[in-house]
Design an enzyme around this catalytic site. Structure first.
Site, PDB file in Angstrom:
ATOM      1  N   ARG A  27       0.824  -1.215   0.000  1.00 46.66           N
ATOM      2  CA  ARG A  27       0.000   0.000   0.000  1.00 46.66           C
ATOM      3  C   ARG A  27       0.853   1.258   0.000  1.00 46.66           C
ATOM      4  O   ARG A  27       0.404   2.328  -0.429  1.00 46.66           O
ATOM      5  CB  ARG A  27      -0.948  -0.025   1.208  1.00 46.66           C
ATOM      6  CG  ARG A  27      -1.913   1.137   1.276  1.00 46.66           C
ATOM      7  CD  ARG A  27      -3.201   0.775   2.022  1.00 46.66           C
ATOM      8  NE  ARG A  27      -2.952   0.252   3.358  1.00 46.66           N
ATOM      9  CZ  ARG A  27      -2.903   1.011   4.455  1.00 46.66           C
ATOM     10  NH1 ARG A  27      -3.040   2.318   4.369  1.00 46.66           N
ATOM     11  NH2 ARG A  27      -2.713   0.451   5.641  1.00 46.66           N
ATOM     12  N   TYR A  67     -16.436  21.123 -10.117  1.00 45.42           N
ATOM     13  CA  TYR A  67     -16.878  19.812 -10.592  1.00 45.42           C
ATOM     14  C   TYR A  67     -18.007  19.306  -9.700  1.00 45.42           C
ATOM     15  O   TYR A  67     -17.884  19.288  -8.471  1.00 45.42           O
ATOM     16  CB  TYR A  67     -15.661  18.889 -10.534  1.00 45.42           C
ATOM     17  CG  TYR A  67     -15.814  17.446 -10.920  1.00 45.42           C
ATOM     18  CD1 TYR A  67     -16.389  17.067 -12.130  1.00 45.42           C
ATOM     19  CD2 TYR A  67     -15.303  16.458 -10.083  1.00 45.42           C
ATOM     20  CE1 TYR A  67     -16.473  15.732 -12.489  1.00 45.42           C
ATOM     21  CE2 TYR A  67     -15.369  15.117 -10.431  1.00 45.42           C
ATOM     22  CZ  TYR A  67     -15.964  14.761 -11.637  1.00 45.42           C
ATOM     23  OH  TYR A  67     -16.035  13.437 -11.982  1.00 45.42           O
ATOM     24  N   ASP A  72      -7.945  22.240  -8.171  1.00 46.80           N
ATOM     25  CA  ASP A  72      -8.160  21.161  -9.133  1.00 46.80           C
ATOM     26  C   ASP A  72      -7.509  21.615 -10.441  1.00 46.80           C
ATOM     27  O   ASP A  72      -8.033  22.468 -11.149  1.00 46.80           O
ATOM     28  CB  ASP A  72      -9.653  20.902  -9.320  1.00 46.80           C
ATOM     29  CG  ASP A  72      -9.923  19.697 -10.228  1.00 46.80           C
ATOM     30  OD1 ASP A  72      -9.074  19.403 -11.095  1.00 46.80           O
ATOM     31  OD2 ASP A  72     -10.979  19.070 -10.080  1.00 46.80           O
ATOM     32  N   LYS A  74      -7.679  11.668 -16.834  1.00 46.28           N
ATOM     33  CA  LYS A  74      -7.868  12.497 -18.018  1.00 46.28           C
ATOM     34  C   LYS A  74      -6.613  12.519 -18.896  1.00 46.28           C
ATOM     35  O   LYS A  74      -6.223  11.500 -19.441  1.00 46.28           O
ATOM     36  CB  LYS A  74      -8.285  13.901 -17.582  1.00 46.28           C
ATOM     37  CG  LYS A  74      -9.498  13.945 -16.647  1.00 46.28           C
ATOM     38  CD  LYS A  74     -10.749  13.358 -17.263  1.00 46.28           C
ATOM     39  CE  LYS A  74     -12.016  13.681 -16.477  1.00 46.28           C
ATOM     40  NZ  LYS A  74     -12.076  13.044 -15.158  1.00 46.28           N
TER      41      LYS A  74
END
Length: 394
Positions: free
Chosen positions: A55, A108, A180, A205
């Site tokens: 992890r 968003y 962002d 993206k």
């Protein structure tokens, strides 16, 4: 080092790559140690990239983290399983019950839902502000305001914020500044030089770039990096080595893809600007886009995402335009190699600090790597269907 050279070389430390051009895919949960002393030393260095537990990451994830941090200019980068997870992880890492968050009104929509439906239940309050606000931001900062969140350009309506000025105001009140930065990607603006403390991206993206990876990142400056690193780990956030490999591979072609998609988008946008059905464009390169001057000052390039606002028209006409496109597909993401088209409805219902006139339909376009002339022809046929639908309805 120039931008394009940095994109190719970032994260390619031989410690991760072992001399191979692309780092191998290291899949791991358990890491085994030669001795108690070896385990102890790894534990001491686990926050600095020592192999400790799956992890925490493997060289595959470490290489991607290093590359993004280097390109954005931050002290370190944490990875998350989606862009939304990155936003949630950052907010939960720095906010606690009783804190107040200032959130840009053009954010968003899932981020707004996170604030209104999750953070509110944790005793964290959120106020929304006009993305084009200036000095008035100071009047909205409360004694318990912990962070100010920016998104520039804004989702859907593409307002470009005056990030340097707003960060300066926020820092006067000791607020953390969060951005962002997905639209710009790691290469088209320098968030830390503008005063941002933590830059968040949806790696889904443009970085991954092929519509086959879900991932997010958060890059922090030295002041906040260790807290972000530790708290994201405590929240159990991690990504797979396979997805990290794909994101790294996409990263290497980011610059050329962005440039081509930006060129295609400008050609399509210029064509749309002359259409009689169009009221105006929401493309940062166009002067009518709110914050265009800030875009010219703060960004080094564009991409394929923009919106077009149509003159009032019946919904049957919009449906006729959007349906049956050949190259433009209907889909909720963007940043891949393909072109997408969405009719965005209900903007007025997700704005609380600013007004949006929903009688003007808004289409969000993502321009891909197809030939721009084919995309224009596709839109032209769509407008033919648009007018046929209006005539049939009379």
């Amino acid at each position: 080092m120039k931008k394009d050279s940095k994109i190719v070389s970032a994260g390619r430390d031989k410690h991760f790559t072992q001399g191979i051009v692309n780092p191998p895919i290291y899949r791991a949960s358990t890491v085994v140690f030669d001795s108690l002393e070896h385990m102890h030393q790894a534990s001491l260095k686990k926050a600095d990239g020592a192999l400790f537990y799956g992890r925490r990451g493997t060289p595959t994830q470490f290489a991607l983290q290093q590359a993004i941090a280097e390109l954005e200019g931050g002290a370190g980068c944490a990875l998350f399983p989606s862009g939304t997870a990155a936003i949630a992880g950052v907010l939960l890492s720095f906010l606690k019950a009783g804190d107040h968050l200032l959130m840009v009104d053009s954010v968003y929509e899932p981020t707004r839902d996170l604030c209104d439906q999750l953070l509110s239940g944790y005793g964290i309050s959120t106020s929304y502000y006009d993305p084009m606000i200036g000095d008035e931001l100071a009047s909205l900062i409360q004694t318990n305001t912990k962070a100010v969140f920016f998104e520039s350009p804004g989702s859907i309506t593409m307002e470009v914020q005056d990030i340097p000025k707003l960060c300066q105001i926020a820092h006067q009140f000791n607020c953390i500044t969060l951005l962002d930065n997905t639209w710009a990607s790691p290469i088209n603006c320098r968030p830390f030089t503008m005063g941002i403390d933590i830059s968040i991206q949806s790696i889904t993206k443009y970085v991954a770039g092929h519509s086959d990876v879900m991932m997010g990142s958060a890059t922090a400056n030295p002041k906040y990096w260790r807290q972000l690193q530790q708290h994201s780990y405590l929240l159990g956030q991690c990504v797979s080595a396979d997805d990290s490999y794909l994101a790294l591979r996409g990263l290497r072609t980011l610059s050329v893809r962005l440039q081509q998609q930006a060129n295609n988008a400008l050609k399509v946008a210029n064509w749309l600007a002359l259409r009689p059905e169009v009221d105006h464009l929401r493309h940062p390169s166009f002067s009518e886009c709110p914050g265009h001057d800030f875009y010219e000052r703060d960004f080094s390039g564009g991409n394929g995402l923009f919106s077009v606002v149509l003159k009032p028209a019946p919904s049957v006409a919009i449906k006729a335009l959007v349906d049956d496109m050949q190259f433009f597909k209907l889909g909720f993401s963007w940043g891949g190699f393909e072109s997408l088209l969405l009719w965005i409805q209900g903007i007025d219902k997700i704005r609380t600090a600013t007004h949006w006139d929903s009688s003007f339909p808004l289409l969000r376009l993502h321009i891909g790597l197809e030939d721009a002339d084919d995309l224009i022809a596709d839109l032209a046929l769509g407008f033919d269907r648009f007018h046929q639908a209006i005539s049939s309805a009379k």
